[in-house]
Design a protein around this motif. Structure first.
Motif, PDB file in Angstrom:
ATOM      1  N   GLN A 275       1.057  -1.299  -0.174  1.00 12.24           N
ATOM      2  CA  GLN A 275      -0.037   0.280  -0.136  1.00 12.24           C
ATOM      3  C   GLN A 275       0.871   1.508   0.188  1.00 12.24           C
ATOM      4  N   LEU A 276       0.349   2.156  -0.938  1.00  8.83           N
ATOM      5  CA  LEU A 276       1.112   3.403  -0.448  1.00  8.83           C
ATOM      6  C   LEU A 276       0.212   4.348  -0.170  1.00  8.83           C
ATOM      7  N   ALA A 277       0.706   5.642   0.370  1.00 10.67           N
ATOM      8  CA  ALA A 277       0.138   6.314   1.312  1.00 10.67           C
ATOM      9  C   ALA A 277       0.082   7.643   1.033  1.00 10.67           C
ATOM     10  N   GLU A 278       0.154   9.135   0.407  1.00  8.69           N
ATOM     11  CA  GLU A 278       0.405  10.178  -0.465  1.00  8.69           C
ATOM     12  C   GLU A 278      -0.014  10.941   0.796  1.00  8.69           C
ATOM     13  N   SER A 279       1.240  12.360   0.750  1.00 11.07           N
ATOM     14  CA  SER A 279       0.601  12.858   2.124  1.00 11.07           C
ATOM     15  C   SER A 279       1.435  14.133   1.914  1.00 11.07           C
ATOM     16  N   GLY A 280       0.798  15.995   2.686  1.00 13.47           N
ATOM     17  CA  GLY A 280       1.394  16.357   2.365  1.00 13.47           C
ATOM     18  C   GLY A 280       0.535  17.354   1.337  1.00 13.47           C
ATOM     19  N   GLY A 281       0.103  17.092   0.495  1.00 12.89           N
ATOM     20  CA  GLY A 281      -1.004  18.197  -0.156  1.00 12.89           C
ATOM     21  C   GLY A 281      -1.742  19.252   0.496  1.00 12.89           C
ATOM     22  N   GLY A 282      -2.484  20.086   0.120  1.00 13.02           N
ATOM     23  CA  GLY A 282      -2.817  21.464   0.522  1.00 13.02           C
ATOM     24  C   GLY A 282      -3.599  22.123  -0.367  1.00 13.02           C
ATOM     25  N   LEU A 283      -3.642  23.754   0.135  1.00 12.57           N
ATOM     26  CA  LEU A 283      -3.553  24.854  -0.437  1.00 12.57           C
ATOM     27  C   LEU A 283      -2.434  25.910   0.109  1.00 12.57           C
ATOM     28  N   VAL A 284      -1.916  26.151  -1.230  1.00 16.67           N
ATOM     29  CA  VAL A 284      -1.049  27.326  -1.517  1.00 16.67           C
ATOM     30  C   VAL A 284      -0.715  28.267  -2.224  1.00 16.67           C
ATOM     31  N   GLN A 285      -0.682  29.293  -1.992  1.00 17.72           N
ATOM     32  CA  GLN A 285      -0.185  30.769  -2.733  1.00 17.72           C
ATOM     33  C   GLN A 285       1.191  30.513  -3.632  1.00 17.72           C
ATOM     34  N   PRO A 286       0.737  30.586  -5.056  1.00 19.19           N
ATOM     35  CA  PRO A 286       1.729  30.940  -6.092  1.00 19.19           C
ATOM     36  C   PRO A 286       2.894  31.466  -5.157  1.00 19.19           C
ATOM     37  N   GLY A 287       4.178  30.343  -5.977  1.00 19.75           N
ATOM     38  CA  GLY A 287       5.370  30.640  -5.431  1.00 19.75           C
ATOM     39  C   GLY A 287       5.705  30.172  -4.009  1.00 19.75           C
ATOM     40  N   GLY A 288       5.079  29.784  -3.249  1.00 22.44           N
ATOM     41  CA  GLY A 288       5.076  28.975  -1.755  1.00 22.44           C
ATOM     42  C   GLY A 288       5.503  26.699  -2.536  1.00 22.44           C
ATOM     43  N   SER A 289       5.340  26.519  -1.154  1.00 18.93           N
ATOM     44  CA  SER A 289       5.990  25.179  -0.980  1.00 18.93           C
ATOM     45  C   SER A 289       5.146  23.932  -0.364  1.00 18.93           C
ATOM     46  N   LEU A 290       5.304  23.243  -0.729  1.00 18.10           N
ATOM     47  CA  LEU A 290       4.422  22.053  -0.772  1.00 18.10           C
ATOM     48  C   LEU A 290       5.965  20.901  -0.093  1.00 18.10           C
ATOM     49  N   ARG A 291       5.749  19.895   0.877  1.00 19.79           N
ATOM     50  CA  ARG A 291       6.817  18.736   0.487  1.00 19.79           C
ATOM     51  C   ARG A 291       5.873  17.620   0.272  1.00 19.79           C
ATOM     52  N   LEU A 292       5.809  16.553  -0.299  1.00 19.32           N
ATOM     53  CA  LEU A 292       5.215  15.712  -0.913  1.00 19.32           C
ATOM     54  C   LEU A 292       5.622  14.847  -0.271  1.00 19.32           C
ATOM     55  N   SER A 293       5.018  13.746   0.980  1.00 21.46           N
ATOM     56  CA  SER A 293       5.742  12.577   0.722  1.00 21.46           C
ATOM     57  C   SER A 293       4.679  10.826   0.213  1.00 21.46           C
ATOM     58  N   CYS A 294       5.260  10.111   0.424  1.00 21.31           N
ATOM     59  CA  CYS A 294       4.905   8.821  -0.572  1.00 21.31           C
ATOM     60  C   CYS A 294       5.589   7.473   1.012  1.00 21.31           C
ATOM     61  N   ALA A 295       4.884   7.083   1.567  1.00 23.52           N
ATOM     62  CA  ALA A 295       5.015   6.197   2.786  1.00 23.52           C
ATOM     63  C   ALA A 295       4.739   4.262   1.766  1.00 23.52           C
ATOM     64  N   ALA A 296       5.568   3.758   2.222  1.00 26.78           N
ATOM     65  CA  ALA A 296       4.936   2.515   1.488  1.00 26.78           C
ATOM     66  C   ALA A 296       4.537   1.597   3.030  1.00 26.78           C
ATOM     67  N   SER A 297       3.910   0.720   2.888  1.00 31.22           N
ATOM     68  CA  SER A 297       3.750  -0.441   3.802  1.00 31.22           C
ATOM     69  C   SER A 297       3.037  -1.636   3.125  1.00 31.22           C
ATOM     70  N   GLY A 298       3.737  -2.793   4.011  1.00 31.90           N
ATOM     71  CA  GLY A 298       3.731  -3.932   3.417  1.00 31.90           C
ATOM     72  C   GLY A 298       4.556  -4.226   2.480  1.00 31.90           C
ATOM     73  N   TYR A 299       5.366  -4.026   2.322  1.00 30.95           N
ATOM     74  CA  TYR A 299       6.183  -4.402   0.918  1.00 30.95           C
ATOM     75  C   TYR A 299       7.560  -2.685   1.187  1.00 30.95           C
ATOM     76  N   SER A 300       9.212  -3.623   0.378  1.00 30.72           N
ATOM     77  CA  SER A 300      10.251  -2.324   0.747  1.00 30.72           C
ATOM     78  C   SER A 300       9.832  -1.880  -0.557  1.00 30.72           C
ATOM     79  N   LEU A 301      10.590  -0.235  -1.178  1.00 34.31           N
ATOM     80  CA  LEU A 301      10.312   0.175  -1.189  1.00 34.31           C
ATOM     81  C   LEU A 301      12.454  -0.023  -2.725  1.00 34.31           C
ATOM     82  N   ASP A 302      13.105  -0.976  -2.251  1.00 35.63           N
ATOM     83  CA  ASP A 302      14.841  -0.989  -2.147  1.00 35.63           C
ATOM     84  C   ASP A 302      13.953  -1.792  -3.633  1.00 35.63           C
ATOM     85  N   TYR A 303      14.847  -1.367  -4.614  1.00 34.68           N
ATOM     86  CA  TYR A 303      15.292  -1.877  -5.965  1.00 34.68           C
ATOM     87  C   TYR A 303      13.852  -1.452  -6.468  1.00 34.68           C
ATOM     88  N   SER A 304      13.662  -0.150  -6.439  1.00 39.20           N
ATOM     89  CA  SER A 304      12.482   0.389  -7.249  1.00 39.20           C
ATOM     90  C   SER A 304      11.862   1.787  -7.987  1.00 39.20           C
TER      91      SER A 304
END
Length: 123
Positions: A1-30
């Motif tokens: 399972q992959l779960a994204e987080s970090g989205g939202g509303l931001v003004q132009p010129g702003g910043s966001l950091r999205l995260s993608c966390a995996a559970s149930g399997y390793s992301l090694d060699y992907s």
């Protein structure tokens, strides 16, 4: 399972950091990719990274503004988005090509997808 987080509303010129966390399997060699779909538009690949050797890809429109990175210990991939523009608005999905045979940053190569997180860039 992959779960994204970090989205939202931001003004132009702003910043966001999205995260993608995996559970149930390793992301090694992907290959882990970030894709986005804006209202009324087709899904497009934004950026990809290979978790074994850090090969990266960026679509031209985000080069110099977005940075993809990984933390294998946390089984997580990040997308740092700076200098955001209204045209960056959309639902951002992460996807994984596990134990990839060849590096491809394309939706058709991905095995698993997250549910998406909405990014809105607006004043």
């Amino acid at each position: 399972q992959l779960a994204e987080s970090g989205g939202g509303l931001v003004q132009p010129g702003g910043s966001l950091r999205l995260s993608c966390a995996a559970s149930g399997y390793s992301l090694d060699y992907s290959v882990i990719g970030w894709f986005r779909q804006a209202p009324g538009k087709e899904r497009e690949e934004v950026s990809c990274i290979s978790t074994d050797d850090d090969r990266t890809y960026y679509i031209d429109s985000v080069k110099g503004r977005f940075t993809i990175s990984r933390d294998n210990a946390k089984n997580t991939v990040y997308l740092q988005m700076n200098s955001l523009k209204p045209e960056d608005t959309g639902v951002y999905y992460c996807a994984a090509d596990l134990y990839y045979a060849s590096y491809q940053c394309s939706a058709g190569a991905m095995d698993y997808w997250g549910e998406g997180t909405l990014v809105t860039v607006s004043s």
